[in-house]
Design a protein around this motif. Sequence first.
Motif, PDB file in Angstrom:
ATOM      1  N   LYS A 298       0.785  -1.173  -0.050  1.00  0.00           N
ATOM      2  CA  LYS A 298      -0.004   0.092   0.243  1.00  0.00           C
ATOM      3  C   LYS A 298       0.817   1.267  -0.013  1.00  0.00           C
ATOM      4  CE  LYS A 298      -3.677  -0.738   2.804  1.00  0.00           C
ATOM      5  NZ  LYS A 298      -4.515  -0.180   3.838  1.00  0.00           N
ATOM      6  N   ALA A 301       0.211   6.923   3.037  1.00  0.00           N
ATOM      7  CA  ALA A 301      -0.941   7.923   2.801  1.00  0.00           C
ATOM      8  C   ALA A 301      -0.715   9.174   2.370  1.00  0.00           C
ATOM      9  CB  ALA A 301      -1.798   8.065   4.252  1.00  0.00           C
ATOM     10  N   THR A 306      -5.507  12.044   6.868  1.00  0.00           N
ATOM     11  CA  THR A 306      -5.316  10.648   7.225  1.00  0.00           C
ATOM     12  C   THR A 306      -4.649  10.595   8.625  1.00  0.00           C
ATOM     13  OG1 THR A 306      -4.791  10.060   5.110  1.00  0.00           O
ATOM     14  CG2 THR A 306      -3.930   8.365   6.653  1.00  0.00           C
ATOM     15  N   ARG A 319     -11.586   4.947  12.593  1.00  0.00           N
ATOM     16  CA  ARG A 319     -10.834   5.990  11.544  1.00  0.00           C
ATOM     17  C   ARG A 319     -11.441   5.793  10.501  1.00  0.00           C
ATOM     18  NH1 ARG A 319      -5.690   7.557  13.343  1.00  0.00           N
ATOM     19  NH2 ARG A 319      -4.876   6.613  15.246  1.00  0.00           N
ATOM     20  N   HIS A 321     -10.767   6.663   6.173  1.00  0.00           N
ATOM     21  CA  HIS A 321      -9.573   6.993   5.176  1.00  0.00           C
ATOM     22  C   HIS A 321     -10.099   7.030   3.802  1.00  0.00           C
ATOM     23  CE1 HIS A 321      -6.217   5.001   7.433  1.00  0.00           C
ATOM     24  NE2 HIS A 321      -7.204   4.211   8.124  1.00  0.00           N
ATOM     25  N   ARG A 322      -9.411   7.862   3.020  1.00  0.00           N
ATOM     26  CA  ARG A 322      -9.756   8.422   1.792  1.00  0.00           C
ATOM     27  C   ARG A 322      -9.741   7.065   0.639  1.00  0.00           C
ATOM     28  NH1 ARG A 322      -8.306  13.902  -1.724  1.00  0.00           N
ATOM     29  NH2 ARG A 322      -9.468  13.226  -3.658  1.00  0.00           N
ATOM     30  N   TYR A 327     -13.955  10.367   1.798  1.00  0.00           N
ATOM     31  CA  TYR A 327     -13.413   9.695   3.183  1.00  0.00           C
ATOM     32  C   TYR A 327     -14.427   8.874   3.618  1.00  0.00           C
ATOM     33  CZ  TYR A 327      -9.449  13.255   3.702  1.00  0.00           C
ATOM     34  OH  TYR A 327      -8.646  13.971   3.410  1.00  0.00           O
ATOM     35  N   MET A 330     -13.659   3.090   8.048  1.00  0.00           N
ATOM     36  CA  MET A 330     -13.195   1.823   7.534  1.00  0.00           C
ATOM     37  C   MET A 330     -13.741   0.698   8.327  1.00  0.00           C
ATOM     38  SD  MET A 330     -10.629   1.867   5.771  1.00  0.00           S
ATOM     39  CE  MET A 330     -11.690   2.928   4.762  1.00  0.00           C
TER      40      MET A 330
END
Length: 516
Positions: A298, A301, A306, A319, A321-322, A327, A330
Amino acid sequence: MHQEAICDLYLRSSLDRDGKTAIERQEADCRAWAERNGLTVRKVHVDRGRSGYKAVERSGFDAALAAATSGAVGTLVVWKLDRLSRKGVGQVGKVLDDMEKAGSRLVSVVDDLDTSHDSTRKVVVMLAELARSESENLGTRVGHAKRYLRSKGQWIGGQPPYGLLIDRQTKKLVHDPEHAVYARLIADEALAGNALVTIARLLNEHAILSPRGGQWNAASILQLLRSPAFAGLMPETETVETGDGGRKYTGRVFPYRDPETLEAVGIGEGIITVGEREQIIRTLESRTFLHAGKRRPKPEATALLTGLIFCGVPGCGRRMHRVGCSYQCMARRAGNQCIGASALAAPVDQYVTEQFHTELSELEAGDPLIDAISDRWMRRVDPQTFAKREALTTEIQEEEARLADLEDARYVRGEFSGAVAVERYDRLAERLRGRINRLCVDLRRLPMPSVDVSPMLDGPTLLKEWAGLTNENRRERLSLAVDRIEVSKGVRGQRIIPEKRIRIHWARPANPDATT
């Protein structure tokens, strides 16, 4: 009662088992030594299941060292020197140097060592190197034992995959009568080509608990399906050489192959067959990113928020994440039971950036946010000094609490009556006040890093610098002033109104007394 009359204990065990080196036994012996030598035990710092040889985080060790090198205590007591460290003279020597500068001492009960004696340091160095050598030899013996068990097709330790158990007699895998049926369900869903998040949601909807007793997610499903032992194959974890000549595990697990035949070694029953495992692996790999013939990890970020942005749905708080242009929560994407907040990233980034610039440019002297920004910035500049300051500050607060309780006992609860009792109260109160005063002196003597936060508080300067920063640098600036950003659930099809859905939690000093 000042530093010379009190001590801290540091206790550690690589494996938290009963026996002569168990945590409880260590504490009992160390407390007995302290009592024999007229010392009062202030705190006990513990690292359970933490190696003193490997490069692992040891919060108990760090706290004990901060207390002993800041002046909060005059003596640090360990059960045996190898409980403190097995990294040899490199680490132990630095500990001794730092404690000597602070005027404190290290005591090893079993070794009968006290570094306040001039002749002790050489013995400590010798024992430190001996402990390091023993750890190296232990690693060699463990390696031989693992190779022997692998050659016999026997389980070498650790938790088997979900749905499987270890037969105590044969040391091979057998089906878990309670969970094997659910493990096979996971396999069938994967073989049918269903997404991992879909499988996780199915399990969670039917209240089937994960191996750790919580909810399933895509990551836990992936780890299970990729496990060689899930197919009845002996697993082996990949290791790589470190810069100091040692080896560390990478986390990548693959089937162990016999060194002579190069054939995968069986370890008993599996939930799936080897052929089914290969089919599942091919399906999983077809969904990953492939570049130049290699599967890439991955990327780092790149989104602005983030690590700072969280789902604002009540009961979630995970959280975000984009993902693409948005966004997303998760927890929802991993299959957990959350209705899942999501929002277009561009307006969220713009709103947070504008609020950040506006908030900082309007700050006035004395605002708690200025103190928080300065505090966090200074902690990044000199974390060791702050660890010592916090150790002293915590001790001052605890001594003040003891003094307040003592005063309540005298003037509120009336526990000190009569001339003898009052005289005893006076002695105790005087001792506590004296210790508090001396600790405050020690705290004032510690150097305080200084930083100039004025550029961050000047609107035009901040805007000019902001334009030239990367998102990573901008995140660092944001994290000085922002604790977290929460996004609530919106209405599908409606444009986001940031003022209604975004809540910024501005930073506050973690411990105001630590910076005074």
